[in-house]
Design a protein around this motif. Structure first.
Motif, PDB file in Angstrom:
ATOM      1  N   PRO A   1      32.291  45.414  46.733  1.00 24.03           N
ATOM      2  CA  PRO A   1      32.043  45.108  45.279  1.00 24.03           C
ATOM      3  C   PRO A   1      33.382  44.190  44.496  1.00 24.03           C
ATOM      4  CG  PRO A   1      31.960  47.178  45.990  1.00 24.03           C
ATOM      5  CD  PRO A   1      32.567  46.329  47.117  1.00 24.03           C
ATOM      6  N   VAL A   2      32.890  44.034  43.299  1.00 23.82           N
ATOM      7  CA  VAL A   2      33.720  43.151  42.398  1.00 23.82           C
ATOM      8  C   VAL A   2      34.389  44.172  41.728  1.00 23.82           C
ATOM      9  CG1 VAL A   2      34.513  41.487  40.657  1.00 23.82           C
ATOM     10  CG2 VAL A   2      32.723  40.932  42.516  1.00 23.82           C
ATOM     11  N   THR A   3      35.759  44.548  41.807  1.00 23.63           N
ATOM     12  CA  THR A   3      36.384  45.740  41.024  1.00 23.63           C
ATOM     13  C   THR A   3      36.686  45.244  39.820  1.00 23.63           C
ATOM     14  OG1 THR A   3      38.572  45.040  41.739  1.00 23.63           O
ATOM     15  CG2 THR A   3      37.453  46.436  43.177  1.00 23.63           C
ATOM     16  N   ARG A   4      36.844  46.245  38.804  1.00 24.38           N
ATOM     17  CA  ARG A   4      37.342  45.831  37.356  1.00 24.38           C
ATOM     18  C   ARG A   4      38.521  45.172  37.578  1.00 24.38           C
ATOM     19  NH1 ARG A   4      37.171  51.985  34.957  1.00 24.38           N
ATOM     20  NH2 ARG A   4      37.881  52.300  37.255  1.00 24.38           N
ATOM     21  N   PHE A   5      39.692  45.417  38.546  1.00 26.46           N
ATOM     22  CA  PHE A   5      40.884  44.625  38.618  1.00 26.46           C
ATOM     23  C   PHE A   5      40.671  43.251  38.816  1.00 26.46           C
ATOM     24  CE2 PHE A   5      44.353  42.847  41.276  1.00 26.46           C
ATOM     25  CZ  PHE A   5      45.366  43.212  40.390  1.00 26.46           C
ATOM     26  N   GLU A   6      39.708  43.049  39.640  1.00 22.03           N
ATOM     27  CA  GLU A   6      39.507  41.671  40.229  1.00 22.03           C
ATOM     28  C   GLU A   6      38.727  40.899  39.040  1.00 22.03           C
ATOM     29  OE1 GLU A   6      36.440  39.660  43.634  1.00 22.03           O
ATOM     30  OE2 GLU A   6      36.638  41.973  43.446  1.00 22.03           O
ATOM     31  N   GLN A   7      37.995  41.672  38.372  1.00 20.17           N
ATOM     32  CA  GLN A   7      37.161  40.917  37.506  1.00 20.17           C
ATOM     33  C   GLN A   7      37.996  40.291  36.439  1.00 20.17           C
ATOM     34  OE1 GLN A   7      33.687  40.161  37.142  1.00 20.17           O
ATOM     35  NE2 GLN A   7      34.407  38.806  35.901  1.00 20.17           N
ATOM     36  N   ARG A   8      39.248  41.145  36.080  1.00 19.98           N
ATOM     37  CA  ARG A   8      40.111  40.777  35.149  1.00 19.98           C
ATOM     38  C   ARG A   8      40.881  39.440  35.434  1.00 19.98           C
ATOM     39  NH1 ARG A   8      41.400  46.434  34.681  1.00 19.98           N
ATOM     40  NH2 ARG A   8      43.375  46.072  35.936  1.00 19.98           N
ATOM     41  N   GLY A   9      40.991  39.248  36.778  1.00 18.68           N
ATOM     42  CA  GLY A   9      41.394  38.058  37.343  1.00 18.68           C
ATOM     43  C   GLY A   9      40.657  37.062  37.182  1.00 18.68           C
ATOM     44  N   LEU A  10      39.246  37.314  37.480  1.00 17.60           N
ATOM     45  CA  LEU A  10      38.215  36.244  37.325  1.00 17.60           C
ATOM     46  C   LEU A  10      38.337  35.633  35.937  1.00 17.60           C
ATOM     47  CD1 LEU A  10      35.571  37.807  39.783  1.00 17.60           C
ATOM     48  CD2 LEU A  10      37.039  35.935  40.345  1.00 17.60           C
ATOM     49  N   ASP A  11      38.277  36.671  35.076  1.00 18.81           N
ATOM     50  CA  ASP A  11      38.254  36.119  33.827  1.00 18.81           C
ATOM     51  C   ASP A  11      39.232  35.209  33.271  1.00 18.81           C
ATOM     52  OD1 ASP A  11      35.931  37.698  33.602  1.00 18.81           O
ATOM     53  OD2 ASP A  11      36.607  39.303  32.604  1.00 18.81           O
ATOM     54  N   LEU A  12      40.638  35.436  34.045  1.00 19.13           N
ATOM     55  CA  LEU A  12      41.459  34.674  33.520  1.00 19.13           C
ATOM     56  C   LEU A  12      41.713  33.167  34.599  1.00 19.13           C
ATOM     57  CD1 LEU A  12      44.398  37.484  33.413  1.00 19.13           C
ATOM     58  CD2 LEU A  12      43.636  36.122  31.594  1.00 19.13           C
ATOM     59  N   GLY A  13      40.531  33.160  35.218  1.00 14.68           N
ATOM     60  CA  GLY A  13      40.535  31.995  36.021  1.00 14.68           C
ATOM     61  C   GLY A  13      41.230  32.006  37.467  1.00 14.68           C
ATOM     62  N   HIS A  14      41.586  33.112  37.876  1.00 13.45           N
ATOM     63  CA  HIS A  14      42.009  33.162  39.455  1.00 13.45           C
ATOM     64  C   HIS A  14      40.935  33.258  40.206  1.00 13.45           C
ATOM     65  CE1 HIS A  14      45.470  35.947  37.468  1.00 13.45           C
ATOM     66  NE2 HIS A  14      45.233  34.707  37.112  1.00 13.45           N
ATOM     67  N   ALA A  15      41.458  32.341  41.365  1.00  5.73           N
ATOM     68  CA  ALA A  15      40.521  32.244  42.508  1.00  5.73           C
ATOM     69  C   ALA A  15      40.748  33.259  43.474  1.00  5.73           C
ATOM     70  CB  ALA A  15      40.706  30.831  43.141  1.00  5.73           C
ATOM     71  N   VAL A  16      39.765  33.878  43.801  1.00  2.00           N
ATOM     72  CA  VAL A  16      39.978  35.234  44.967  1.00  2.00           C
ATOM     73  C   VAL A  16      39.524  34.776  46.150  1.00  2.00           C
ATOM     74  CG1 VAL A  16      38.761  37.266  45.623  1.00  2.00           C
ATOM     75  CG2 VAL A  16      39.264  36.759  43.139  1.00  2.00           C
ATOM     76  N   THR A  17      40.526  34.868  47.066  1.00  2.35           N
ATOM     77  CA  THR A  17      40.384  34.589  48.536  1.00  2.35           C
ATOM     78  C   THR A  17      40.053  35.842  49.449  1.00  2.35           C
ATOM     79  OG1 THR A  17      41.847  32.870  48.184  1.00  2.35           O
ATOM     80  CG2 THR A  17      41.491  33.578  50.492  1.00  2.35           C
ATOM     81  N   ASP A  18      39.022  35.920  50.016  1.00  2.00           N
ATOM     82  CA  ASP A  18      38.843  36.959  51.209  1.00  2.00           C
ATOM     83  C   ASP A  18      39.003  36.491  52.650  1.00  2.00           C
ATOM     84  OD1 ASP A  18      36.930  39.656  50.258  1.00  2.00           O
ATOM     85  OD2 ASP A  18      36.781  37.904  48.911  1.00  2.00           O
ATOM     86  N   LEU A  19      39.712  37.274  53.341  1.00  4.82           N
ATOM     87  CA  LEU A  19      40.080  36.844  54.848  1.00  4.82           C
ATOM     88  C   LEU A  19      39.458  38.022  55.546  1.00  4.82           C
ATOM     89  CD1 LEU A  19      42.872  35.742  53.150  1.00  4.82           C
ATOM     90  CD2 LEU A  19      43.253  34.523  55.281  1.00  4.82           C
ATOM     91  N   VAL A  20      38.862  37.872  56.775  1.00 11.13           N
ATOM     92  CA  VAL A  20      38.314  38.724  57.607  1.00 11.13           C
ATOM     93  C   VAL A  20      38.428  38.317  58.888  1.00 11.13           C
ATOM     94  CG1 VAL A  20      36.204  40.135  58.344  1.00 11.13           C
ATOM     95  CG2 VAL A  20      36.454  39.708  56.046  1.00 11.13           C
ATOM     96  N   VAL A  21      39.347  39.189  59.719  1.00 10.03           N
ATOM     97  CA  VAL A  21      39.707  38.895  61.127  1.00 10.03           C
ATOM     98  C   VAL A  21      39.309  40.088  61.937  1.00 10.03           C
ATOM     99  CG1 VAL A  21      41.583  37.193  60.524  1.00 10.03           C
ATOM    100  CG2 VAL A  21      42.135  39.669  60.661  1.00 10.03           C
ATOM    101  N   ARG A  22      38.967  39.866  63.001  1.00 13.76           N
ATOM    102  CA  ARG A  22      38.794  40.848  64.129  1.00 13.76           C
ATOM    103  C   ARG A  22      39.650  40.865  65.159  1.00 13.76           C
ATOM    104  NH1 ARG A  22      33.677  42.816  64.596  1.00 13.76           N
ATOM    105  NH2 ARG A  22      32.950  41.109  63.031  1.00 13.76           N
ATOM    106  N   ARG A  23      39.904  42.253  65.878  1.00 10.61           N
ATOM    107  CA  ARG A  23      40.700  42.432  66.881  1.00 10.61           C
ATOM    108  C   ARG A  23      39.962  42.005  68.131  1.00 10.61           C
ATOM    109  NH1 ARG A  23      43.928  47.462  69.351  1.00 10.61           N
ATOM    110  NH2 ARG A  23      44.998  46.229  71.100  1.00 10.61           N
ATOM    111  N   VAL A  24      40.360  41.023  68.900  1.00 13.17           N
ATOM    112  CA  VAL A  24      39.450  40.519  70.069  1.00 13.17           C
ATOM    113  C   VAL A  24      40.170  40.924  71.406  1.00 13.17           C
ATOM    114  CG1 VAL A  24      38.908  38.290  68.907  1.00 13.17           C
ATOM    115  CG2 VAL A  24      40.784  38.382  70.259  1.00 13.17           C
ATOM    116  N   ARG A  25      41.425  41.441  71.534  1.00 14.13           N
ATOM    117  CA  ARG A  25      42.155  42.061  72.621  1.00 14.13           C
ATOM    118  C   ARG A  25      43.140  42.846  72.045  1.00 14.13           C
ATOM    119  NH1 ARG A  25      43.009  36.438  72.858  1.00 14.13           N
ATOM    120  NH2 ARG A  25      45.588  36.030  72.784  1.00 14.13           N
TER     121      ARG A  25
END
Length: 243
Positions: free
Chosen positions: A219-243
């Motif tokens: 979900p988009v959190t209230r904290f995140e939404q404040r950043g979006l309202d200020l024009g901040h770009a949000v980056t998500d990174l997802v990595v998987r343990r492969v070994r």
């Protein structure tokens, strides 16, 4: 278990403590949240540091999640769950997994406990304290299905970058606690921190993945939404343990 007001005034002795990755701060609880700590913390919470409010442990001394949640299920650790909105929403939408939220600040602990009660969630527990200390000392290697760290403190000043959560030594710890196939999901709205995250995660040979569009389950959190309202770009990174 001790009353909440006693537990939260206790300070364990921790010489040689590593640098914190969060800002220690105090905030007023208010009547409702203070009541939540008194009523709900003994049922659904535990302390990372205070032995009087310690979690159940296995014979080997590790965190016993089967006893903690009352069942055997995949476990997700939320590092810095804030006021708990995202954790509660994701746990409600994913009842087959158990969610352990670790938050250093009492208003957030209390707010999530109130959400757990209001939504009738049975798959959420809340730890008060430093998530890295909990992971390092109490969580068994290879035991977690996922670790989430959404919008950790960016420590924007260059001299404070050593306090950032996503750095090589910490990522090595997080990777070690994940099962093979388990995922680490981080997000930030600070561009230079996003670059550091990409570099650090990309340099870990046992992790595969990278930048993704915000998954629908986060979900988009209230904290995140404040950043979006200020024009901040949000980056998500997802990595998987492969070994």
């Amino acid at each position: 278990m001790q009353p909440a007001e006693d537990v939260f005034t206790h300070r364990a002795s921790r010489p040689h403590e590593p640098l914190r990755t969060f800002h220690p701060r105090r905030a007023a609880l208010g009547v409702d949240r203070a009541d939540a700590l008194d009523r709900l913390f003994p049922r659904w919470g535990f302390s990372v540091d205070d032995p009087r409010a310690a979690p159940p442990r296995t014979p080997g001394g590790r965190l016993d999640t089967v006893t903690l949640f009352g069942r055997h299920a995949p476990v997700v650790v939320e590092i810095g769950s804030g006021m708990g909105d995202a954790t509660a929403a994701m746990a409600a939408a994913d009842p087959d997994r158990d969610w352990l939220a670790v938050e250093a600040h009492l208003p957030g602990v209390a707010a999530l406990l109130l959400l757990v009660e209001r939504l009738g969630l049975t798959n959420v527990r809340v730890a008060h304290g430093d998530a890295l200390r909990l992971l390092r000392r109490d969580v068994a290697p290879g035991s977690l299905d996922a670790v989430h760290a959404f919008f950790p403190d960016p420590w924007p000043k260059a001299r404070h970058h050593k306090r950032r959560l996503v750095q090589a030594a910490h990522v090595d710890l997080l990777r070690d606690r994940l099962r093979i196939g388990g995922t680490l999901h981080v997000a930030t709205d600070w561009a230079d921190y996003a670059g550091q995250m990409r570099d650090v995660l990309g340099a870990e040979p046992d992790l595969d993945g990278g930048v993704v569009e915000r998954p629908a389950h986060r979900p988009v959190t209230r904290f995140e939404q404040r950043g979006l309202d200020l024009g901040h770009a949000v980056t998500d990174l997802v990595v998987r343990r492969v070994r």
